[in-house]
Design a protein around this motif. Structure first.
Motif, mmCIF file in Angstrom:
data_model
loop_
_atom_site.group_PDB
_atom_site.id
_atom_site.type_symbol
_atom_site.label_atom_id
_atom_site.label_comp_id
_atom_site.label_asym_id
_atom_site.label_seq_id
_atom_site.Cartn_x
_atom_site.Cartn_y
_atom_site.Cartn_z
ATOM 1 N N LYS A 380 -49.198 31.633 -26.772
ATOM 2 C CA LYS A 380 -50.552 32.148 -27.006
ATOM 3 C C LYS A 380 -51.174 31.510 -28.237
ATOM 4 O O LYS A 380 -52.382 31.254 -28.267
ATOM 5 C CB LYS A 380 -50.489 33.665 -27.150
ATOM 6 C CG LYS A 380 -50.129 34.377 -25.844
ATOM 7 C CD LYS A 380 -50.094 35.886 -26.002
ATOM 8 C CE LYS A 380 -49.812 36.550 -24.655
ATOM 9 N NZ LYS A 380 -49.740 38.037 -24.763
ATOM 10 N N ASN A 384 -54.849 29.874 -27.395
ATOM 11 C CA ASN A 384 -55.932 30.860 -27.461
ATOM 12 C C ASN A 384 -57.062 30.484 -28.411
ATOM 13 O O ASN A 384 -57.874 31.328 -28.785
ATOM 14 C CB ASN A 384 -55.371 32.235 -27.843
ATOM 15 C CG ASN A 384 -54.809 32.245 -29.261
ATOM 16 O OD1 ASN A 384 -54.798 31.228 -29.949
ATOM 17 N ND2 ASN A 384 -54.340 33.408 -29.691
ATOM 18 N N SER A 389 -53.986 25.527 -32.006
ATOM 19 C CA SER A 389 -54.182 25.039 -30.645
ATOM 20 C C SER A 389 -54.546 23.565 -30.624
ATOM 21 O O SER A 389 -54.202 22.840 -29.689
ATOM 22 C CB SER A 389 -55.270 25.855 -29.945
ATOM 23 O OG SER A 389 -54.915 27.216 -29.877
#
Length: 755
Positions: A380, A384, A389
C-alpha cells in the motif's frame, strides 16, 4: 532441538508400508511433536521408535520398543495406541480421517505422555491423552505408515513438545490461519485486498504496478506490461541486448504470450489446442524449461491417443506446485527460480528502490514487487500515492538494522536463516518486525525458532534465583546436561570461559542480569564472590558485588536499587512447597485458612473446598474427615462402577476460582491393614475428563496403619493446572479379601503452584 518441515507436495504411503527418514527425528529422545496433514479413508498410522524401522513395517516383527498411534482404525471409527505391538488404548473416535481433503493433526510425546489432537500446533483441539506408566525414554524416529489403504501425508513438521496453552503456539496457529485464508482466496479473479495479508504474484499478471518491461505482441502491436525480476528468474529473457526493456514479438499471437506469462505468474495456464505448438516454441525461445517440458508431455500424450488436432479445445498446463522450499506460503511458484530471486537481492540487478535504515545508511538495493508480495503495508505504501510510491530512495526509521536485513533475506530467499546460538535476541526483534509489516508466515517461523530456544531447557519454573543462574549457564555451554553453577565454577579451574562457552560467551553477559542476585542469601553471595566465575567473568563479578552492597544497605536502600532486578518476581501462582509429611504447607491446609485470611478451620465446613467419595456418605465415609488434621481410625471410600470398571476414589474440588499445578502429594493410611497397591492421582478441569498425574502399579510403600506417604509429580503433568483432583484405586488392595476395593486413607494433601 531442531525443526524439520518437509516438502509441501504429498507423500503417499502404500498399504502395509512405512516411510522413515533421518530428518523425521525428535531433537531430544522421548520428547517431541510431529505435526502433519493426512488424507485417507482410515488408519492414518504413525510409529515412534528408537531407530528407523523397515519400510515394510507391518510384515516384519519389530523386536524393539515402540509406540504406534492409529487415527481412524476400524473403518474410521476408533482411535488406537499400541505399545510394543499390544493395544493399550482403543476408544471411539468417529470420522477422524477424510479421503477427499487433507486434515491437520499433531501427536506429542513427552516422557510417556502421548497427546493427540487436530490442528497445526500442539495442544490445539486436543482429542486424547494417555500416560504410559512405563515410559519409553528413547523413542525418537517417526514413521509414516498405513494399513490396507493408501495414506497421503504432507506439511510434515518435527517440533518441540510445548507446554499446554503456550502463547507461542497460539501465535503460530494465528499465522497459519491467516496464511490459509490467503491461499483460499488466491484464485484468479478480483480479490478484496483488505481481506488478504499477503499479495500473490498472480495479482501482478499484466499489471502496470511496478512494471519495468513491456512486450509488443502480434500484428496489432498490443502492449503487455511485465516485471524483469520475475521473468529473468523464470527463463532467459534478453533485456541486456534489446532496446531498453522492450521485447517485440510481431509474429506471436497475444493468447500465446498471455499463456506464457500466466504460467510464469500463477504456475498454470490454459491454451487452445491449436496454439500448443506455438506456446512450446515461445517457451523454448525464452528457455522457460518447466513449461517446455509440460508442453512436450501434453503433445506426446495427445499423439499417443491420436487426439491431436487443430481444434479450439482448451488444454490445462500446470506446474508441479510449490518449489521444494522450506516455506510453503511463498508467493513464487514454479517456474520462478527462488535461487535467482535471492541473487537479485545480492547483486541489486533490476532493482527499483534503494533501501536505507536511518543511522546505518544504505542497506540494499531492492524491488518493490518482491516487498509488496510479502507485505500488504509495504504494498500500500508503494501504490497509494505516498512519496515512496514514486521515490527511488526509501528510508525506514526506528528499525533494528540486523533484524531488518534478516527480514529482507526472508522475503527474497523464502526461508529464515539465523544462528540462534549467537543472536537469539534478534529473533524477538524480527518477530516484532514481521508483525509490523504483517508477514504472518515469518511470524510463524520466528515463533518456531524461539520455541526451539525455549525448549532446550523446559524446567524453568523459578523456585530460586540459583535455578535461573543454573539454566543460563547450562544453555550458554550448549549442552543438554544440566549444570549447576558450582559445577561450572569447578570447570573454570582448568578451562577458560572461551573454551567453556564457545560462541555463546557473549550471551553470558547478556543473560546474567536476568538473575536477581540481590534476592539471594548473603552467605551464598559471599561464596560466589570468591568463585572462579567472579574471577573470570566480569559481568558475574559486578552483579554479585552489587547484590552484596544491596544486602549491606538494608533499610537505607537508595532509589538506585528500584529496578526490577531488586524486586521479587511477580507471579499469579503462589508456591505451596512440600516440606515433610503432614506439614501445613499444602493447598488443602491453605484453603482451611481461607487462603491466608484467618486461623485454620476445616475447609469443608468453611465451604472453601468440596470433598466427594465414590460411595455414599456415612459414619466411615465422611468428607470432613479426609481433610481434618485429626487422625481417623476408619475412613473408607467404597467401590463404584465407572465406565464398566470397578473403581474407588476420593475427590477434592478446590473451587471454580482456583487452579493448582500439582507437583507433590501426601496421603495417610487409616487404622486398617487394607493397603492400596495400584492407584492413580488424577487431575481435571471439569470433574469428568481426567488426566493421570502419577500412576502407581504394585506400589508397596504403605505397609503400616496410620502411615504417611508422599510422592512427587514430574514431567508435563506437573505443568498442567487443574481444579479437581482425585486418588482412585485401580486394583484390589492388599491385606483384605472381603474389602479389597475399599480405599482406606484418612488424609490427603496437595502441593504445587496455586492460583
Amino acid at each position: 532441538m531442531g525443526f524439520v518441515e518437509e516438502s509441501k507436495r504429498p507423500l503417499t504411503v502404500a498399504p502395509f508400508e512405512c516411510a522413515w527418514g533421518e530428518e523425521l527425528r525428535f531433537g531430544e529422545p522421548g520428547r517431541g511433536c510431529v505435526a502433519f496433514e493426512a488424507s485417507a479413508q482410515n488408519d492414518v498410522t504413525l510409529v515412534f521408535r528408537q531407530q528407523p524401522g523397515s519400510q515394510h513395517y507391518h510384515y516384519k516383527m519389530d523386536s524393539s520398543r515402540h509406540y504406534t498411534v492409529i487415527l481412524g482404525s476400524h473403518r474410521n471409527k476408533r482411535l488406537r495406541i499400541e505399545v510394543d505391538g499390544s493395544t493399550v488404548v482403543d476408544v471411539a473416535a468417529l470420522g477422524l480421517c477424510c479421503s477427499f481433503s487433507f486434515q491437520a493433526y499433531w501427536i506429542s510425546i513427552y516422557d510417556g505422555l502421548i497427546s493427540i489432537g487436530r490442528g497445526r500446533h500442539p495442544n490445539s483441539y486436543l482429542l486424547f491423552q494417555w500416560l504410559d506408566p512405563d515410559p519409553n525414554p528413547n523413542v525418537q524416529y517417526v514413521g509414516l505408515s498405513s494399513w490396507d489403504k493408501h495414506v497421503g501425508y504432507r506439511n510434515i513438521s518435527i517440533l518441540p513438545s510445548a507446554p499446554q496453552n503456550s502463547i507461542l503456539w497460539s501465535q503460530m496457529e494465528h499465522a497459519y490461519v491467516h496464511s490459509e485464508q490467503r491461499l483460499c482466496s488466491g484464485k484468479r479473479g478480483t480479490r478484496d485486498d483488505s481481506d488478504s495479508d499477503q499479495r500473490l504474484l498472480a495479482d501482478f499478471l499484466e499489471s502496470w504496478d511496478f512494471s519495468d518491461a513491456i512486450f509488443v505482441v502480434g500484428t496489432e502491436r498490443k502492449v503487455v506490461p511485465a516485471h524483469r525480476v520475475v521473468l529473468c528468474a523464470s527463463g532467459d529473457f534478453p533485456f541486456e541486448v534489446v532496446d531498453g526493456a522492450t521485447i517485440e514479438l510481431p509474429s506471436v499471437p497475444y493468447p500465446v504470450l498471455h499463456s506464457l506469462l500466466e504460467y510464469i505468474y500463477t504456475g498454470s495456464t490454459q491454451i487452445a489446442e491449436w496454439l500448443l505448438s506455438s506456446l512450446l516454441e515461445l517457451s523454448s525461445h525464452f528457455k522457460v524449461e518447466p513449461l517446455v517440458k509440460c508442453c512436450k508431455e501434453v503433445i506426446v500424450s495427445l499423439e499417443a491417443d491420436k487426439k491431436f488436432s487443430a481444434s479450439g479445445k482448451l488444454l490445462t498446463l500446470s506446474s508441479s506446485g510449490f518449489q521444494d522450499r522450506k516455506i510453503g506460503s511463498s508467493p513464487f511458484k514454479s517456474p520462478v527460480n527462488s535461487q535467482k530471486i535471492g541473487q537479485f537481492l545480492a547483486n541489486g540487478k533490476y532493482s527499483d528502490i534503494n533501501i536505507y535504515v536511518n543511522g546505518h545508511g544504505l542497506v540494499t538495493k531492492g524491488h518493490k514487487l518482491i516487498l509488496s508480495l510479502w507485505s500488504m503495508p509495504l504494498a500500500k505504501m508503494f501504490t497509494n500515492g505516498m512519496k515512496e510510491s514514486s521515490a527511488s530512495d526509501v528510508f525506514f526509521e526506528d528499525v533494528p538494522p540486523e533484524a531488518f536485513f534478516l527480514l529482507l533475506q526472508f522475503m527474497y530467499h523464502g526461508e529464515l536463516k539465523v544462528d540462534t546460538q549467537d543472536i537469539t535476541s534478534v529473533l524477538v526483534q524480527l518477530l516484532l518486525l514481521s508483525d509490523q509489516f504483517a508477514i504472518t508466515v515469518l511470524q510463524f517461523e520466528c515463533c518456531k525458532q524461539i520455541m526451539e530456544c525455549l525448549s532446550e531447557h523446559r524446567d524453568m519454573t523459578v523456585t530460586s534465583e540459583e535455578r535461573v543462574l543454573d539454566a543460563i549457564l547450562t544453555w550458554c555451554m550448549g549442552t543438554c546436561e544440566t549444570f549447576y553453577w558450582t559445577s561450572v565454577d569447578k570447570l573454570l579451574r582448568t578451562s577458560t570461559p572461551e573454551q567453556l562457552f564457545g560462541k555463546r560467551l557473549s550471551a553470558v553477559g547478556t543473560l546474567l542480569p536476568f538473575v536477581r542476585f540481590p534476592l539471594m542469601q548473603l552467605p551464598m553471595l559471599k561464596r560466589m564472590e570468591r568463585s572462579n566465575l567472579a574471577n573470570r567473568i566480569q559481568a558475574f563479578r559486578q552483579l554479585v558485588a552489587e547484590a552484596i552492597e544491596f544486602s549491606h544497605a538494608g533499610q537505607w536502600t537508595s532509589t538506585s536499587y528500584e529496578c526490577e532486578r531488586f524486586q521479587h518476581r511477580r507471579s499469579s501462582y503462589k508456591e505451596l512447597q512440600y516440606i515433610s509429611d503432614g506439614d501445613s504447607n499444602g493447598v488443602i491446609y491453605y484453603a482451611g485458612t481461607s487462603f491466608g485470611k484467618h486461623q485454620w478451620m476445616n475447609p469443608v465446613l468453611a465451604k472453601n473446598i468440596t470433598v466427594v467419595a465414590s460411595s455414599p456418605n456415612s459414619r466411615h465415609t465422611d468428607p470432613k474427615a479426609l481433610v481434618s488434621k485429626t487422625y481417623q481410625g476408619t475412613c473408607v471410600a467404597g467401590p463404584c462402577i465407572e465406565d464398566g470398571k470397578k473403581l474407588s476414589w476420593w475427590m477434592v474440588d478446590i473451587g471454580q476460582d482456583h487452579q493448582l499445578m500439582c507437583n507433590w502429594y501426601t496421603v495417610r493410611q487409616d487404622g486398617s491393614t487394607t493397603f492400596m497397591r495400584s492407584w492413580v492421582l488424577q487431575g481435571s478441569m471439569d470433574g469428568r475428563n481426567w488426566t493421570s498425574l502419577r500412576v502407581h502399579d504394585g506400589d508397596a510403600t504403605i505397609c503400616h496403619p496410620g502411615q504417611f506417604a508422599s510422592w512427587p509429580i514430574v514431567g508435563p503433568p506437573a505443568l498442567l493446572p487443574f481444579r479437581f483432583f482425585r486418588v482412585a484405586l485401580t486394583g484390589p488392595a492388599a491385606g483384605s479379601v472381603s474389602n479389597a476395593w475399599n480405599l482406606c486413607i484418612c488424609f490427603l494433601e496437595l502441593y504445587g503452584y496455586f492460583r
